[in-house]
Design an enzyme around this catalytic site. Structure first.
Site, PDB file in Angstrom:
ATOM      1  N   TYR A   1       0.884  -1.123   0.094  1.00 25.82           N
ATOM      2  CA  TYR A   1       0.121   0.097   0.104  1.00 25.82           C
ATOM      3  C   TYR A   1       0.891   1.275   0.053  1.00 25.82           C
ATOM      4  CZ  TYR A   1      -3.108   3.644   1.341  1.00 25.82           C
ATOM      5  OH  TYR A   1      -3.887   4.904   1.524  1.00 25.82           O
TER       6      TYR A   1
ATOM      7  N   GLU B   1      -3.324   7.371  -4.117  1.00 26.42           N
ATOM      8  CA  GLU B   1      -3.177   6.311  -3.653  1.00 26.42           C
ATOM      9  C   GLU B   1      -2.704   5.247  -4.432  1.00 26.42           C
ATOM     10  OE1 GLU B   1      -6.108   4.729  -0.060  1.00 26.42           O
ATOM     11  OE2 GLU B   1      -6.799   4.214  -1.885  1.00 26.42           O
TER      12      GLU B   1
END
Ligand code: GDP
Ligand code: MN
Length: 384
Positions: A108, A195
């Site tokens: 992530y 993101e």
């Protein structure tokens, strides 16, 4: 403003973030053609402004162009429900067809503004592919937060992150470069969120953004004409778009008391006092400090286009805008639109007496309340 995954990837690519090869498509035949160009084995991904598509059936692997076409036909036109769409889901109108990658690890990476630190922060976790909120709740120590000291992520910071994530070998340098590119993209596009989840390491030593999310700060769009063009009106609440076009700040909510208020602070106080009176606001609507008659009219029109509205609370403080001018606007708009739901008003400020007189003389059935609390009580009672 949210971008679709395929748009976000296109933007990130221009900054040097590696992404899988792929093509956005709007029909099943094009999905087949895209799969043929990509060598047959592909991923078919629904393009909606919400995450969690994988679990909801919006990300599917196809072993051949024929299968890609079948999956695309099934996915286009479906209402995709994920934990981020709400129970009503979202209609799928576009797909992204991409090459499949041999994934060895999912990581992530995300950058957002840390308001308390007054700077952007890059968050990284070795537990990619799952929602970062889930990781944060289960194991906060699994997330590393690296504050950005300027607009950029320095090389030493990116290397430290890569070490911490356990990235080594061939993937190390491309991963460091991708993190720095992500930070540059966040800064230069005036993003509020950038993101990559998951950022994957492949079995052949590449580091690639498998998914991408880029939210642009609406207030910066005047200096990003190229990004502003990417707005997808299909994905936005039509009433909110209508409001933007008329210089109004409108957000649809779930209750039945419509609100027309000037000033964001007063609008929030109004929503609170409606709830305090036992009701639920149908919207947030700030007509602005200098609301014109036209804006008041458009405000009414937008509030009334929401079929759940059962009463309207007008809470205006006449400062820049004098109360008598506003009252004239309200009367004219109410007559023109033939408003049939009860309207409760609380007006204060310059020329308030003249304003009240205009309402009383209008022949329309306004309920003029003495103060905010009373206005909220009345509006909630009429909506019940
Ligand atoms: P999201 O669920 O909306 O966040 O969609 P993602 O793009 O993140 O995809 C969800 C999951 O699908 C990823 O975490 C991967 O596990 C899987 N996935 C997506 N693309 C590929 C691919 O090319 N190969 C493989 N094996 N899995 C993929
Ligand atoms: Mn994802």
């Amino acid at each position: 403003m949210k971008l679709h995954e395929y748009q976000a990837k296109r933007v990130l690519r221009t900054y040097g973030v590696p992404t899988p090869k792929g093509f956005p498509v709007r029909d099943a035949a094009d999905a087949r053609e895209a799969a043929e160009k990509l060598g047959g084995k592909v991923v078919v991904k629904a393009q909606i402004h919400a995450g969690g598509r994988g679990k909801g059936g919006g990300v599917k692997l196809a072993g051949s162009p024929a299968e890609a076409e079948r999956l695309a036909a099934a996915m286009l036109g479906m209402t995709l429900v994920t934990h981020q769409t709400g129970p009503q889901g979202r209609l799928v109108k576009r797909l992204l067809v991409e090459e499949q990658l041999p994934i060895s690890r999912e990581i992530y990476l995300g950058i957002t503004l840390d308001r308390s630190a007054r700077r952007p922060v890059l968050m990284a976790s070795a537990q990619g592919g799952v929602e970062i909120e889930e990781v944060a709740a289960r194991d906060p120590s699994a997330i590393l937060r690296e504050p950005l000291s300027g607009p950029l992520l320095h090389a030493y910071q990116a290397r430290r992150l890569a070490f911490w994530l356990g990235i080594s070998g061939d993937a190390f340098r491309p991963a460091v470069a991708a993190m720095r590119a992500l930070a540059k993209a966040y800064d230069e596009t005036d993003a509020s969120l950038a993101e990559i989840n998951p950022f994957v390491l492949t079995e052949d030593g590449r580091a690639v953004a498998l998914d991408a999310k880029l939210d642009i700060d609406d207030n910066s769009l005047f200096r990003h004409a190229d990004l502003a063009r990417l707005r997808d009106l299909d994905e936005e609440e039509p009433l909110e778009t209508d409001a933007i076009n008329h210089g109004l700040n409108y957000i649809k909510l779930d209750g039945n008391v419509g609100c027309m208020v000037n000033g964001a602070g007063l609008a929030m106080a109004t929503m609170d006092i409606i709830q305090h009176a036992g009701g639920m606001p149908a919207n947030f609507l700030d007509v602005g400090g200098g609301a014109s008659k036209d804006q008041v009219k458009n405000g009414f029109r937008i509030i009334l286009s929401d079929p759940s509205v059962r009463s309207i609370l007008i809470n205006i403080f006449g400062g820049i805008l004098k109360v008598d001018v506003l009252a004239e606007g309200i009367v004219a708009a109410a007559k023109e639109l033939a408003i049939s739901v009860p309207m409760v008003l609380r007006l204060e400020g310059t020329n308030v007496e003249e304003g009240r007189q205009i309402l009383a003389d209008s022949g329309l059935d306004f309920i003029v309340a003495s103060d905010m609390k009373e206005a909220a009580r009345q509006a909630v009672a009429r909506a019940a």
